[in-house]
Design a protein around this motif. Structure first.
Motif, PDB file in Angstrom:
ATOM      1  N   UNK A 107      -4.719  -9.635   8.694  1.00 35.00           N
ATOM      2  CA  UNK A 107      -4.129  -9.829   7.374  1.00 35.00           C
ATOM      3  C   UNK A 107      -3.003  -8.825   7.211  1.00 35.00           C
ATOM      4  N   UNK A 108      -1.789  -9.336   7.029  1.00 26.79           N
ATOM      5  CA  UNK A 108      -0.644  -8.478   6.768  1.00 26.79           C
ATOM      6  C   UNK A 108      -0.544  -8.258   5.263  1.00 26.79           C
ATOM      7  N   UNK A 109      -0.542  -7.007   4.864  1.00 31.17           N
ATOM      8  CA  UNK A 109      -0.576  -6.670   3.443  1.00 31.17           C
ATOM      9  C   UNK A 109       0.652  -7.174   2.698  1.00 31.17           C
ATOM     10  N   UNK A 110       1.803  -7.246   3.368  1.00 31.31           N
ATOM     11  CA  UNK A 110       3.012  -7.746   2.694  1.00 31.31           C
ATOM     12  C   UNK A 110       2.869  -9.220   2.335  1.00 31.31           C
ATOM     13  N   UNK A 111       2.056  -9.955   3.088  1.00 31.99           N
ATOM     14  CA  UNK A 111       1.842 -11.381   2.792  1.00 31.99           C
ATOM     15  C   UNK A 111       0.926 -11.583   1.596  1.00 31.99           C
ATOM     16  N   UNK A 112       0.084 -10.585   1.296  1.00 28.91           N
ATOM     17  CA  UNK A 112      -0.839 -10.706   0.164  1.00 28.91           C
ATOM     18  C   UNK A 112      -0.151 -10.451  -1.176  1.00 28.91           C
ATOM     19  N   UNK A 113       0.922  -9.705  -1.156  1.00 28.90           N
ATOM     20  CA  UNK A 113       1.633  -9.412  -2.399  1.00 28.90           C
ATOM     21  C   UNK A 113       0.799  -8.553  -3.328  1.00 28.90           C
ATOM     22  N   UNK A 114       0.633  -9.010  -4.572  1.00 32.62           N
ATOM     23  CA  UNK A 114      -0.124  -8.242  -5.563  1.00 32.62           C
ATOM     24  C   UNK A 114      -1.625  -8.245  -5.266  1.00 32.62           C
ATOM     25  N   UNK A 115      -2.073  -9.173  -4.472  1.00 30.57           N
ATOM     26  CA  UNK A 115      -3.500  -9.224  -4.135  1.00 30.57           C
ATOM     27  C   UNK A 115      -3.922  -8.112  -3.174  1.00 30.57           C
ATOM     28  N   UNK A 116      -2.974  -7.430  -2.536  1.00 32.78           N
ATOM     29  CA  UNK A 116      -3.337  -6.358  -1.599  1.00 32.78           C
ATOM     30  C   UNK A 116      -4.030  -5.213  -2.328  1.00 32.78           C
ATOM     31  N   UNK A 117      -3.567  -4.862  -3.517  1.00 29.29           N
ATOM     32  CA  UNK A 117      -4.228  -3.807  -4.288  1.00 29.29           C
ATOM     33  C   UNK A 117      -5.635  -4.247  -4.688  1.00 29.29           C
ATOM     34  N   UNK A 118      -5.785  -5.513  -5.081  1.00 28.52           N
ATOM     35  CA  UNK A 118      -7.111  -6.032  -5.435  1.00 28.52           C
ATOM     36  C   UNK A 118      -8.050  -5.988  -4.233  1.00 28.52           C
ATOM     37  N   UNK A 119      -7.524  -6.323  -3.065  1.00 29.56           N
ATOM     38  CA  UNK A 119      -8.344  -6.316  -1.860  1.00 29.56           C
ATOM     39  C   UNK A 119      -8.802  -4.902  -1.510  1.00 29.56           C
ATOM     40  N   UNK A 120      -7.900  -3.922  -1.579  1.00 28.34           N
ATOM     41  CA  UNK A 120      -8.284  -2.538  -1.311  1.00 28.34           C
ATOM     42  C   UNK A 120      -9.345  -2.064  -2.291  1.00 28.34           C
ATOM     43  N   UNK A 121      -9.174  -2.384  -3.562  1.00 28.39           N
ATOM     44  CA  UNK A 121     -10.184  -2.000  -4.557  1.00 28.39           C
ATOM     45  C   UNK A 121     -11.520  -2.656  -4.254  1.00 28.39           C
ATOM     46  N   UNK A 122     -11.467  -3.908  -3.869  1.00 23.59           N
ATOM     47  CA  UNK A 122     -12.687  -4.655  -3.566  1.00 23.59           C
ATOM     48  C   UNK A 122     -13.414  -4.058  -2.366  1.00 23.59           C
ATOM     49  N   UNK A 123     -12.666  -3.711  -1.319  1.00 25.32           N
ATOM     50  CA  UNK A 123     -13.277  -3.155  -0.116  1.00 25.32           C
ATOM     51  C   UNK A 123     -13.867  -1.768  -0.366  1.00 25.32           C
ATOM     52  N   UNK A 124     -13.283  -1.017  -1.305  1.00 26.06           N
ATOM     53  CA  UNK A 124     -13.766   0.342  -1.563  1.00 26.06           C
ATOM     54  C   UNK A 124     -14.908   0.375  -2.570  1.00 26.06           C
ATOM     55  N   UNK A 125     -14.821  -0.438  -3.614  1.00 26.40           N
ATOM     56  CA  UNK A 125     -15.754  -0.300  -4.732  1.00 26.40           C
ATOM     57  C   UNK A 125     -16.957  -1.229  -4.670  1.00 26.40           C
ATOM     58  N   UNK A 126     -16.743  -2.472  -4.364  1.00 24.23           N
ATOM     59  CA  UNK A 126     -17.791  -3.477  -4.524  1.00 24.23           C
ATOM     60  C   UNK A 126     -18.357  -3.883  -3.161  1.00 24.23           C
ATOM     61  N   UNK A 127     -19.536  -3.397  -2.813  1.00 25.64           N
ATOM     62  CA  UNK A 127     -20.065  -3.711  -1.488  1.00 25.64           C
ATOM     63  C   UNK A 127     -20.642  -5.120  -1.362  1.00 25.64           C
TER      64      UNK A 127
END
Length: 163
Positions: A107-127
């Motif tokens: 997954x290239x983060x530039x392709x996710x756009x604004x969803x990249x921040x959501x994905x990072x938050x999801x991977x860190x906070x919600x197991x």
């Protein structure tokens, strides 16, 4: 003479009926399989991309070996479309056996756009996030005959870790 032809016709009809019934039973038996997401793991993460490992589990419940291939699935994590996993090769599933088919998803983060921040938050906070694969693959039901099977597989990280 007429009686002999009549009985031969009846015998041929019964044999033909039994052959069609046998072929139908074999076809239903070959199509007896289950597919599930066995593993969804994070391989590597950096500032430009994230690499995931996706493993599909195929359980062949039939007495015949079948081939599966031409995989084409979109991968979604909590509604965020990460990308697509594809595989063109066909893999033989032995009879009454379980096989695991691995895929890598980059997954290239530039392709996710604004969803990249959501994905990072999801991977860190919600197991316990939701993983969904939507797409299709093909199964060789009879030699040279392929059936396209739609797939919509849903799981959570806790199910993959704890069963």
């Amino acid at each position: 003479m007429v009686k002999a032809n009549f009985f031969q016709a009846i015998a041929a009809g019964v044999l033909l009926y039994r052959a069609f019934k046998y072929i139908g039973a074999q076809k239903r038996s070959i199509e007896g399989y289950e597919v599930s997401v066995e593993k969804f793991g994070l391989n590597r993460i950096d500032l430009n991309e994230i690499d995931f490992n996706v493993v599909l589990e195929f359980t062949n419940k039939s007495g015949a070996a079948v081939k599966v291939g031409n995989f084409d699935f979109d991968v979604l994590v909590n509604g965020i479309r990460l990308g697509r996993i594809k595989g063109n090769e066909f893999i033989k599933l032995n009879r009454y056996a379980t096989s695991f088919i691995p895929f890598n998803l980059r997954v290239f983060l530039k392709d996710l756009g604004t969803n990249s921040a959501k994905l990072f938050d999801l991977l860190q906070e919600k197991p316990n996030f939701n993983i969904k694969l939507v797409g299709q693959f093909q199964v060789e039901t009879l030699p040279g005959v392929y059936k396209t099977v739609p797939g919509n597989y849903d799981s959570t990280i806790s199910n993959l870790i704890f069963g």
